[in-house]
Enzyme design. Sequence first.
Site, PDB file in Angstrom:
ATOM      1  N   HIS A 199       0.841  -1.207   0.000  1.00  0.00           N
ATOM      2  CA  HIS A 199       0.000   0.000   0.000  1.00  0.00           C
ATOM      3  C   HIS A 199       0.877   1.258   0.000  1.00  0.00           C
ATOM      4  O   HIS A 199       0.371   2.366   0.075  1.00  0.00           O
ATOM      5  CB  HIS A 199      -0.872   0.050   1.261  1.00  0.00           C
ATOM      6  CG  HIS A 199      -1.977  -0.966   1.321  1.00  0.00           C
ATOM      7  ND1 HIS A 199      -2.757  -1.299   0.242  1.00  0.00           N
ATOM      8  CD2 HIS A 199      -2.460  -1.698   2.363  1.00  0.00           C
ATOM      9  CE1 HIS A 199      -3.664  -2.190   0.613  1.00  0.00           C
ATOM     10  NE2 HIS A 199      -3.495  -2.453   1.890  1.00  0.00           N
ATOM     11  N   TYR A 229     -10.952  -1.167 -10.496  1.00  0.00           N
ATOM     12  CA  TYR A 229     -11.869  -2.159  -9.939  1.00  0.00           C
ATOM     13  C   TYR A 229     -13.136  -2.247 -10.804  1.00  0.00           C
ATOM     14  O   TYR A 229     -13.622  -3.323 -11.126  1.00  0.00           O
ATOM     15  CB  TYR A 229     -12.209  -1.721  -8.510  1.00  0.00           C
ATOM     16  CG  TYR A 229     -13.126  -2.638  -7.725  1.00  0.00           C
ATOM     17  CD1 TYR A 229     -12.604  -3.587  -6.859  1.00  0.00           C
ATOM     18  CD2 TYR A 229     -14.509  -2.532  -7.840  1.00  0.00           C
ATOM     19  CE1 TYR A 229     -13.443  -4.413  -6.117  1.00  0.00           C
ATOM     20  CE2 TYR A 229     -15.353  -3.356  -7.105  1.00  0.00           C
ATOM     21  CZ  TYR A 229     -14.824  -4.288  -6.251  1.00  0.00           C
ATOM     22  OH  TYR A 229     -15.660  -5.104  -5.523  1.00  0.00           O
TER      23      TYR A 229
END
Length: 342
Positions: free
Chosen positions: A153, A241
């Site tokens: 991340h 996504y």
Amino acid sequence: MAFYSPVATITKDEEKSRKAKMSIIIERYKEKVSALPKNSIDHHLCMYEGFWYFHGFWYNSKADFSVEAVMTLQDEFQARPTNVFLASYPKTGTTWLKALSFAILNRNKFKTPIGSNPTHPLLTVSPHDCVPFLESESFLNNPSYASGLMATHIPYTSLPKSIINSNCLMVYVCRNPKDALTSVWHFFNMLKDDVSTPLKLDDAFELFSKGMTPYGSFWDHVMGYYKASLERPDKVLFLKYEDLKKDPWNEVKKLAKFIGNPFTQDEEYDGSVQKIIDLCSFENLSKVNKDGKQTAKASSDDIYFRKGIVGDSVNYLTSDMIQILDKITEQKFADLKISFEA
Ligand code: A3P
């Protein structure tokens, strides 16, 4: 707001050894961290290289996913050209990308499950056990299924230099910020020990829209990787996504090609692409991680599977919140070609 990605369940001895290692690391960076600006709302957060991070022991005695983990990796991590890094802002599709990439790269080793004797790891353990996080597993040197695949991340501009210098491949997945906030908010409340005082959506919104969440501003995080994908298109792939949801067939083929494992025509015809899509689907993975054949390890990971849909934010965010988030997105991404349908 506190956000964190838990790591797989570990034994008491492993926990002890982790804590010892982490104490040394925290001591090593004590001075450097104490000089960093602290967040006035969430005192667990400090600002490092333009992004907010947790520092010290902040959740259940864990120091991974902290600024000290990032500093350690910047000082010590040596990437190999054969590594493939899967990067994301929290709650934007990390688990899905891990599963897909692992399934693609290992499709000859672990035959796609057939009949009653499935051997594929994704049918028994969480994608997080198949692909380790750089700032967790790798930082603590734990063994894993790692096949050169790692996740992170960490914002692009704070990545250990060896990752950029080794010229290895990176795939970034991003998601519309309204769904990301909705997912972060639910995730935090699922993790909270004290369920009687859940984090209010208003507070989560306030912190998220100001970029005061771990790993910093969603928009700055996305921009770092997006720009990198424009500058180094052969090394950094930028996925969304929403695109994966809408057109998994083409997105999965794109991913496979980018990470050096394209599907052959025969594989396209024999259903290999579809088998991977099905294996990594929300429906399948959430089931594996909740009941049936899953191990204790996987069951602790069911919090990674909530709804898995696009646009769930409309069920929670007020129209004012939506307007503000849309405005920030418009302003921040004005010069970039990033847009979201939801
Ligand atoms: P929701 O909370 O909106 O349902 P991350 O993996 O980065 O932590 O992101 C978690 C989000 O991705 C959650 O979103 C989760 O439900 C969703 N997700 C997890 N696995 C998925 C899959 N295989 N397909 C689609 N969405 C998935």
